[in-house]
Design an enzyme around this catalytic site. Structure first.
Site, mmCIF file in Angstrom:
data_model
loop_
_atom_site.group_PDB
_atom_site.id
_atom_site.type_symbol
_atom_site.label_atom_id
_atom_site.label_comp_id
_atom_site.label_asym_id
_atom_site.label_seq_id
_atom_site.Cartn_x
_atom_site.Cartn_y
_atom_site.Cartn_z
ATOM 1 C CD GLU A 1 42.991 41.583 51.054
ATOM 2 O OE1 GLU A 1 43.819 42.465 51.586
ATOM 3 O OE2 GLU A 1 41.820 41.510 51.703
ATOM 4 C CG HIS B 1 44.178 46.934 51.731
ATOM 5 N ND1 HIS B 1 43.499 47.855 52.168
ATOM 6 C CD2 HIS B 1 43.242 45.784 51.752
ATOM 7 C CE1 HIS B 1 42.362 47.521 52.513
ATOM 8 N NE2 HIS B 1 42.270 46.168 52.372
#
Ligand SMILES: [Zn+2]
Length: 599
Positions: free
Chosen positions: A392, A395
């Site tokens: 994550e 991202h």
């Protein structure tokens, strides 16, 4: 029985800090009103785009400013809803934002239609005349590619006004899953009763070493899903029908063609990923399944066993703080600027790691322009969480870099590329742990974690992608999409992939009910694209070092200024050829070889 906490009971330090967006609800209300008021700054250009390049530029700049006002308003509401889907105030706020978005889209849809209705060659001339339009070049070129598929102005306004309704399948699915769906508590091998939830199943029980718990949890999960199977089939069928009808109205060959055009990916690249991975990876994965059956001493390998841990006695625990250090060390190869972003995110509550009733399942990252990225994850204290968090944060790092070097209109990459920065981070962190570890068991654990990532992105998500590919093909021919059809086709794909190594049961055939991705166009297959690119780039960074890092940082900074295939090429990966796909599959095969040898 251990009780799940409500959102209000969760310690604040485990939650993300939404006051970085707005200090309180009142500020959000005020921003909401202000954003609504800004719509007029764009609509004043309606009917005027033919006046000249300067007017188009002013209009595009106003539209970008409007988006800058709307993004935080929208994100604040959607993040609150993800944190607690059962909260009536969060549901109401999300509904109001949805309505505002629909109003904004309807009011500003003229920009697209009017620009496209300008006489042939006008946009090209504007680009040549007005240097200010240069940074909107890609947006304008994308418009030109869309041109043959644009409908009359009135139809476009009608469709934009209906956007909330057209998004209803997704809303219904998400709302039902987070608020209505309940599961019976489950019993473990010692007779303890444990609470059960969607997130709990996917996050914990699905990979439990306790075969009794794992199979009981799957039975409870399947029972819970079954109660909604017809509802979700109708919801999904509506989504599919919507895309088929829209594609026809707009003159695309098919819904798949329409969605791929939006992603700027050719049908050949899309088909290559499905065909090569599903056929060439299958023998490796079956070998892995057989190992699992043997090592776990199971006489039958059920679908709910395919992720059972092979070495359950070895499950490295970690704290959030220790994991943060491991992540930073693994990503340090990407240089100071990049690492500083990640360090900031880890310590400044960008991350929501609590587990509470109503929290959205899985993990995601939402990079809020002008604020910072927000990450949702459910922290269970396992080292696996560290790898999910690195994913994550990939991202997040991409979001921050793109927003730092590009104007808002140029920050977004195609969905095809979205999972590349995340999977690279997962591989970099994992490889760093692997490289430092001399303990054979730890090394094997890391390789098995990699295999879990490949299982998710190359197998699970791609099987979802294959289901989409087949269901869309059926829907194009006018065949009805019902629960029976979805479950049957799901079962067929699973049986083709796993052969006779895995028993595909009723619960397995309901796998199609588990993914919100089906409501986001062709999302599932993009994981395999991202991981193919990620595997190649992580490999290059390992082998070449600095030059590969420089190429990759340049890609991150480029944001959405290039097509996804061009971004991959910039990173040194030719996605128009099957080679990188085959190489990634071979890499998975080599990991499986090593793991099989180690048992
Ligand atoms: Zn991701």
């Amino acid at each position: 029985m251990q009780k799940r906490l409500t959102r209000a009971e969760v310690p604040a330090e485990l939650t993300w800090n939404l006051t970085d967006i707005y200090p309180d609800e009142d500020a959000w209300e005020a921003a909401m009103a202000a954003a609504e008021g800004e719509i007029g700054s764009v609509t004043k250009y309606e009917g005027k785009l033919a006046e000249g390049a300067a007017t188009l530029l002013a209009c595009l700049e106003a539209q970008e400013e409007l988006r800058k006002c709307l993004i935080p308003v929208m994100s604040y509401a959607s993040l609150n809803l993800s944190a607690d889907g059962t909260s009536p105030s969060a549901q109401a706020a999300a509904a109001r934002v949805g309505a505002l978005m629909a109003k904004m889209q309807a009011a500003t849809s003229f920009v697209r239609t009017e620009a496209l209705s300008l006489p042939e060659g006008t946009l090209e001339r504007y680009l040549a005349e007005e240097p200010g339009l240069e940074s909107f070049r890609r947006m304008i070129e994308q418009l030109l590619e869309e041109k043959p598929h644009v409908l009359s102005a009135e139809t476009e306004v009608a469709l934009a006004a209906l956007s909330e309704v057209l998004n209803a399948p997704s809303t219904v699915y998400q709302r039902s899953k987070s608020s209505d769906m309940t599961f019976e508590p489950v019993t473990d091998k010692d007779g303890n009763q444990l609470p059960m939830s969607f997130a709990g199943y996917e996050g914990r029980y699905e990979r439990s070493a306790d075969v009794t718990l794992r199979r009981n949890a799957f039975a409870s999960f399947t029972k819970g899903l079954k109660a909604y199977k017809n509802t979700y089939a109708a919801t999904w069928a509506t989504e599919v029908k919507k895309n088929v009808v829209l594609a026809r109205l707009r003159g695309y060959k098919s819904a798949i063609d329409m969605i791929l055009s939006g992603q700027e990916v050719t049908q050949e690249v899309y088909d290559n990923l499905h065909d090569i991975i599903l056929t060439e990876l299958a023998p490796h994965m079956r070998r892995y399944a057989e190992l699992r059956k043997r090592v776990l001493g199971l006489d039958r390998l059920l679908y709910c066993d395919i992720e059972a841990p092979l070495d359950p006695g070895f499950s490295p625990e970690t704290t959030y703080e220790a994991a943060s250090e491991v992540i930073l060390r693994g990503l340090s190869v990407l240089g100071q600027e990049y690492t500083a972003i990640i360090a900031e995110g880890l310590k400044s509550r960008w991350i929501d790691r609590a587990d509470n009733i109503g929290k959205s399942t899985g993990a995601f990252c939402n990079s809020v322009y002008g604020v910072h990225p927000y990450i949702l994850i459910t922290w269970t204290g396992n080292m696996r969480n560290a790898l999910t968090l690195s994913h994550e944060l990939g991202h997040a790092g991409h979001g921050v870099m793109a927003q730092r070097y590009q104007r808002l209109s140029n920050t977004r990459t195609s969905m095809f590329f979205i999972e590349a920065p995340s999977t690279i981070n997962e591989l970099l962190v994992g490889n760093d742990i692997l490289g430092r570890s001399t303990d054979a068991r730890m090394r094997r654990w890391v390789m098995m974690q990699f295999l879990m990532t490949y299982h998710h992105n190359f197998v699970r998500h791609l099987i979802e992608g294959e289901l989409q590919r087949r269901i869309y093909a059926m829907a194009e021919k006018g065949r009805p999409v019902t629960e029976t059809v979805l479950s049957r086709v799901q079962g067929e794909i699973l049986e083709e992939f796993w052969g006779d190594t895995v028993e595909v049961d009723d619960g397995a055939r309901l796998t199609w009910m588990r993914q919100p991705h089906y409501y986001r166009g062709l999302y599932p297959y993009t994981y395999s694209a991202g991981l193919t690119i990620g595997t190649a780039v992580a490999g290059a960074i390992r082998e070449e070092g600095e030059p590969a890092v420089e190429r990759w940082l340049a890609v991150l900074k480029s944001g959405g200024t290039k097509k996804p295939i061009e971004l991959a090429a910039m990173a040194g990966v030719d996605m128009t050829k099957p080679d990188p796909i085959r190489k990634a599959v071979a890499y998975v095969g080599s990991l499986i070889d090593e793991v099989v040898k180690s048992f």
